[in-house]
Design an enzyme around this catalytic site. Structure first.
Site, PDB file in Angstrom:
ATOM      1  N   CYS A  89      48.149  43.434  25.372  1.00 35.74           N
ATOM      2  CA  CYS A  89      46.875  42.983  24.802  1.00 35.74           C
ATOM      3  C   CYS A  89      47.088  42.128  23.558  1.00 35.74           C
ATOM      4  CB  CYS A  89      46.022  44.207  24.487  1.00 35.74           C
ATOM      5  SG  CYS A  89      44.526  43.832  23.589  1.00 35.74           S
ATOM      6  N   CYS A 113      44.786  39.945  25.911  1.00 33.29           N
ATOM      7  CA  CYS A 113      43.432  39.741  25.383  1.00 33.29           C
ATOM      8  C   CYS A 113      43.379  38.891  24.106  1.00 33.29           C
ATOM      9  CB  CYS A 113      42.774  41.067  25.048  1.00 33.29           C
ATOM     10  SG  CYS A 113      43.379  42.502  25.943  1.00 33.29           S
ATOM     11  N   GLU A 129      16.850  37.230  25.579  1.00 37.03           N
ATOM     12  CA  GLU A 129      15.507  37.797  25.760  1.00 37.03           C
ATOM     13  C   GLU A 129      15.103  37.802  27.228  1.00 37.03           C
ATOM     14  OE1 GLU A 129      12.096  35.539  24.122  1.00 37.03           O
ATOM     15  OE2 GLU A 129      13.430  33.824  23.922  1.00 37.03           O
ATOM     16  N   LYS A 143      44.833  35.253  24.243  1.00 31.97           N
ATOM     17  CA  LYS A 143      43.983  34.544  25.212  1.00 31.97           C
ATOM     18  C   LYS A 143      42.648  34.165  24.590  1.00 31.97           C
ATOM     19  CE  LYS A 143      41.216  36.768  27.720  1.00 31.97           C
ATOM     20  NZ  LYS A 143      40.861  37.865  28.627  1.00 31.97           N
ATOM     21  N   HIS A 178      13.352  36.199  20.017  1.00 32.52           N
ATOM     22  CA  HIS A 178      13.024  34.821  20.382  1.00 32.52           C
ATOM     23  C   HIS A 178      13.456  33.849  19.288  1.00 32.52           C
ATOM     24  CE1 HIS A 178      10.898  31.761  22.580  1.00 32.52           C
ATOM     25  NE2 HIS A 178      10.329  31.355  21.439  1.00 32.52           N
ATOM     26  N   GLU A 193      40.442  32.221  33.710  1.00 31.53           N
ATOM     27  CA  GLU A 193      40.386  31.976  32.265  1.00 31.53           C
ATOM     28  C   GLU A 193      41.365  30.870  31.857  1.00 31.53           C
ATOM     29  OE1 GLU A 193      39.016  36.417  30.756  1.00 31.53           O
ATOM     30  OE2 GLU A 193      41.135  35.989  30.889  1.00 31.53           O
ATOM     31  N   TYR A 241      40.746  37.159  37.223  1.00 34.97           N
ATOM     32  CA  TYR A 241      40.155  36.679  35.969  1.00 34.97           C
ATOM     33  C   TYR A 241      41.149  35.926  35.096  1.00 34.97           C
ATOM     34  CZ  TYR A 241      42.008  40.489  33.011  1.00 34.97           C
ATOM     35  OH  TYR A 241      42.820  41.344  32.312  1.00 34.97           O
TER      36      TYR A 241
HETATM   37  C1  LIG Z   1      46.643  37.395  30.220  1.00 33.26           C
HETATM   38  C2  LIG Z   1      45.955  38.721  30.078  1.00 33.26           C
HETATM   39  C3  LIG Z   1      44.699  38.786  29.548  1.00 33.26           C
HETATM   40  C4  LIG Z   1      44.050  40.002  29.404  1.00 33.26           C
HETATM   41  N1  LIG Z   1      42.804  40.014  28.889  1.00 33.26           N
HETATM   42  C5  LIG Z   1      42.150  41.173  28.727  1.00 33.26           C
HETATM   43  C6  LIG Z   1      40.859  41.207  28.145  1.00 33.26           C
HETATM   44  O1  LIG Z   1      40.292  40.163  27.800  1.00 33.26           O
HETATM   45  N2  LIG Z   1      40.265  42.395  27.979  1.00 33.26           N
HETATM   46  C7  LIG Z   1      40.868  43.574  28.352  1.00 33.26           C
HETATM   47  O2  LIG Z   1      40.283  44.627  28.166  1.00 33.26           O
HETATM   48  N3  LIG Z   1      42.094  43.573  28.917  1.00 33.26           N
HETATM   49  C8  LIG Z   1      42.756  42.411  29.105  1.00 33.26           C
HETATM   50  N4  LIG Z   1      44.000  42.406  29.640  1.00 33.26           N
HETATM   51  C9  LIG Z   1      44.590  43.688  30.102  1.00 33.26           C
HETATM   52  C10 LIG Z   1      45.170  44.493  28.936  1.00 33.26           C
HETATM   53  O3  LIG Z   1      46.068  43.691  28.207  1.00 33.26           O
HETATM   54  C11 LIG Z   1      45.874  45.731  29.491  1.00 33.26           C
HETATM   55  O4  LIG Z   1      44.971  46.455  30.293  1.00 33.26           O
HETATM   56  C12 LIG Z   1      46.366  46.640  28.363  1.00 33.26           C
HETATM   57  O5  LIG Z   1      47.254  45.969  27.520  1.00 33.26           O
HETATM   58  C13 LIG Z   1      47.050  47.865  28.975  1.00 33.26           C
HETATM   59  O6  LIG Z   1      47.594  48.671  27.970  1.00 33.26           O
HETATM   60  P1  LIG Z   1      48.831  49.623  28.288  1.00 33.26           P
HETATM   61  O7  LIG Z   1      49.049  50.441  27.061  1.00 33.26           O
HETATM   62  O8  LIG Z   1      48.644  50.308  29.584  1.00 33.26           O
HETATM   63  O9  LIG Z   1      50.069  48.651  28.538  1.00 33.26           O
HETATM   64  P2  LIG Z   1      50.681  47.449  27.662  1.00 33.26           P
HETATM   65  O10 LIG Z   1      49.726  46.958  26.653  1.00 33.26           O
HETATM   66  O11 LIG Z   1      51.201  46.492  28.657  1.00 33.26           O
HETATM   67  O12 LIG Z   1      51.860  48.143  26.890  1.00 33.26           O
HETATM   68  C14 LIG Z   1      53.016  48.611  27.515  1.00 33.26           C
HETATM   69  C15 LIG Z   1      54.169  48.462  26.548  1.00 33.26           C
HETATM   70  O13 LIG Z   1      55.287  49.210  27.018  1.00 33.26           O
HETATM   71  C16 LIG Z   1      56.467  48.503  26.704  1.00 33.26           C
HETATM   72  N5  LIG Z   1      57.528  49.013  27.583  1.00 33.26           N
HETATM   73  C17 LIG Z   1      57.616  48.863  28.929  1.00 33.26           C
HETATM   74  N6  LIG Z   1      58.689  49.544  29.395  1.00 33.26           N
HETATM   75  C18 LIG Z   1      59.262  50.140  28.321  1.00 33.26           C
HETATM   76  C19 LIG Z   1      60.387  50.989  28.172  1.00 33.26           C
HETATM   77  N7  LIG Z   1      61.105  51.420  29.210  1.00 33.26           N
HETATM   78  N8  LIG Z   1      60.716  51.391  26.918  1.00 33.26           N
HETATM   79  C20 LIG Z   1      59.984  50.995  25.837  1.00 33.26           C
HETATM   80  N9  LIG Z   1      58.906  50.201  25.942  1.00 33.26           N
HETATM   81  C21 LIG Z   1      58.535  49.788  27.167  1.00 33.26           C
HETATM   82  C22 LIG Z   1      56.103  47.048  26.933  1.00 33.26           C
HETATM   83  O14 LIG Z   1      56.969  46.188  26.242  1.00 33.26           O
HETATM   84  C23 LIG Z   1      54.670  47.032  26.402  1.00 33.26           C
HETATM   85  O15 LIG Z   1      54.638  46.649  25.045  1.00 33.26           O
HETATM   86  C24 LIG Z   1      44.698  41.208  29.791  1.00 33.26           C
HETATM   87  C25 LIG Z   1      45.981  41.163  30.334  1.00 33.26           C
HETATM   88  C26 LIG Z   1      46.609  39.937  30.472  1.00 33.26           C
HETATM   89  C27 LIG Z   1      47.991  39.902  31.050  1.00 33.26           C
END
Ligand SMILES: Cc1cc2nc3c(=O)[nH]c(=O)nc-3n(C[C@H](O)[C@H](O)[C@H](O)COP(=O)(O)OP(=O)(O)OC[C@H]3O[C@@H](n4cnc5c(N)ncnc54)[C@H](O)[C@@H]3O)c2cc1C
Length: 456
Positions: free
Chosen positions: A43, A48, A440, A51, A435, A181, A177
């Site tokens: 994110c 997010c 609205e 972006k 308004h 975008e 999406y």
């Molecule tokens: C281009 C794009 C735009 C998006 N836009 C939106 C939006 O507008 N609104 C919205 O709500 N969501 C959006 N999302 C989705 C959102 O980013 C994800 O749903 C959210 O980040 C998920 O969180 P998470 O904690 O599951 O995983 P992540 O945020 O992906 O975090 C996982 C972390 O784990 C780390 N990791 C992985 N494996 C290991 C390991 N073995 N050891 C240590 N670290 C590790 C990774 O490096 C990463 O930092 C977007 C996603 C993308 C790709």
């Protein structure tokens, strides 16, 4: 607990992992978190946040054009991609620091290295071993690119945030999406954009009025949308890349960006050693309390392959922390999750699509309004706005709101509260409008669409 180094070890410092770690520590648990790439996860670094910054940045070209209708003389604006990326990277760096301090101030031990399972209570992180009573897998997802010839030349959204130069010609592959975008982002900055998608229309799962409406608006702006097409192969040419398409035609571009889905990031974690079950897509299978098939190992966020959105990962993180250390047994409610597509114009949506509502409730009433927003009466833009409200006829409850138009995300967040409270159409009607706003219209739509017959 005394036998373990930690009460909870979180793998992954993204939205879900950070929230779960921080809250667990605030409840008094001894917590560590490891992050291999960037604090804040997808994110903050490649999702997010950057972006939305690019969306803001790319809109200024249209803003400058539209200002003329309001009496402003605007010289041909000049855009500097490098400057924008430098500013964006500085802001992301600031956010990485904030995430680090949030964790450290809560008492979480932060290890900036990759974590893998040694056994079901032990992790190896940066060459050292740590044991924990509970382990949380919050490793997120990763873009997946079709396994077709030449696709190593394509980029994904990960790289799109770090391109050295703004590509004059961009081909976007995909219909979700993220694809939509980025098509709008690159177009706004002045790139010539083609988007191809294998289905008949992009944004599968969104309301059937919303999808063609946005396609029409994007085409009006000059984005070349081509559906029912797949990419066969990509080859390098003297001037860039050429993608051969399934209908025998081809598209030349400087950058091909595949936004063709994301997969749970479970590879190489060692899950097979500890018996954590995965679904066919590689997602970790969990129960309603986010327990995996190994009862003291939990998983949440994108890695469980449910609803891949930041606020959902955050909410799941709070459920896990609360259940483990806060004495709170709460289940996540996946109904009426609002969301926005930051296309240009953007989409805002909450509740059921018309198709889902008909399936669930049978008899529904549809209110629809399509109009030119007031701003564009002088701006010269032909962009239109769409609003659609879906009402369950029996209970009069509003069960779906869908919008395409400026500020759709901002507006829909408010509507989501009304839906969560079970608001009826009569209550929408009893609400006084603000308004003059586009919003609205949500409280002034009085004439339903003619009822659909079974064969219509
Ligand atoms: C281009 C794009 C735009 C998006 N836009 C939106 C939006 O507008 N609104 C919205 O709500 N969501 C959006 N999302 C989705 C959102 O980013 C994800 O749903 C959210 O980040 C998920 O969180 P998470 O904690 O599951 O995983 P992540 O945020 O992906 O975090 C996982 C972390 O784990 C780390 N990791 C992985 N494996 C290991 C390991 N073995 N050891 C240590 N670290 C590790 C990774 O490096 C990463 O930092 C977007 C996603 C993308 C790709």
């Amino acid at each position: 607990m005394a036998d373990y180094d930690y009460d909870l070890f979180v793998i992954g410092g993204g939205s879900g992992g950070v929230r779960a770690a921080r809250m667990s520590a605030e409840y008094g648990a001894k917590v560590a978190l490891c992050e291999e790439r960037y604090l804040g996860g997808t994110c903050v670094n490649v999702g997010c946040v950057p972006k939305k910054l690019l969306v803001y940045g790319s809109h200024f070209s249209a803003d400058c054009e539209e200002a003329k209708g309001y009496g402003w003389s605007v010289e041909k604006p000049r855009f500097d991609w490098k400057q924008l990326l430098e500013n964006k990277n500085r802001e992301i760096g600031r956010l990485n620091g904030i995430y680090r301090s949030l964790l450290q101030n809560a008492g979480v031990d932060v290890l900036e290295a990759r974590g893998t399972f040694v056994d079901d209570h032990t992790l190896e992180v940066g060459g050292k071993r740590f044991s924990a009573a509970h382990i949380l897998i919050a490793v997120g997802g990763w873009p997946s690119v079709p396994d077709a010839p030449g696709h190593e030349h394509a980029i994904t959204s990960n790289e799109a945030f770090f391109l050295e130069d703004l590509p004059p010609r961009v081909l976007i592959v995909g219909g979700g999406y993220i694809a939509v975008e980025f098509a709008c982002i690159f177009h706004g900055f002045g790139s010539q954009v083609t988007q191809i998608y294998r289905g008949p229309l992009f944004l599968r799962g969104f309301d059937e009025d919303v999808r063609p409406f946005l396609a029409e608006e994007m085409r009006k702006k000059g984005i070349d949308l081509r559906f029912n097409l797949t990419g066969k192969r990509i080859e390098k040419t003297e001037t860039g890349l050429r993608m051969e398409l399934s209908d025998g035609s081809s598209v030349e571009a400087d950058v091909v960006m595949c936004a063709t889905g994301r997969k749970p990031n479970t590879g190489g974690l060692g899950l097979e050693k500890i018996g954590v079950k995965l679904n066919d897509n590689g997602g970790v299978v969990v129960d309603e309390a986010y327990r995996t098939s190994a009862p003291h190992i939990y998983a949440l966020g994108d890695v469980i392959d449910r609803v891949a959105l930041t606020p959902v990962a955050l909410a799941e993180g709070m459920v896990v922390a609360g259940a483990l250390f806060g004495g709170a047994k709460k289940e996540m409610d996946y109904e009426d999750i609002p969301t926005s597509v930051f296309s240009q114009p953007p989409i805002g949506t909450v509740g059921l699509t018309e198709e889902e509502a008909r399936h669930r409730y049978g008899d529904v009433t549809i209110f629809k309004s399509s109009f030119t927003p007031m701003k564009h009466t002088l701006s010269g833009s032909s962009e239109k706005t769409l609003m659609k409200l879906i009402v369950d006829k029996k209970s009069d409850r509003v069960v779906g709101c869908h919008m395409v138009g400026p500020d759709a995300g901002e507006i829909t967040q408010g509507l989501a509260i009304a839906l969560k409270c079970g608001a009826t159409k009569a209550q929408f009607d009893a609400t006084v409008g603000i308004h003059p706003t586009a919003a609205e219209e949500w409280v002034t739509m009085r004439t339903p669409e003619p009822a659909k017959t079974a064969t219509a």
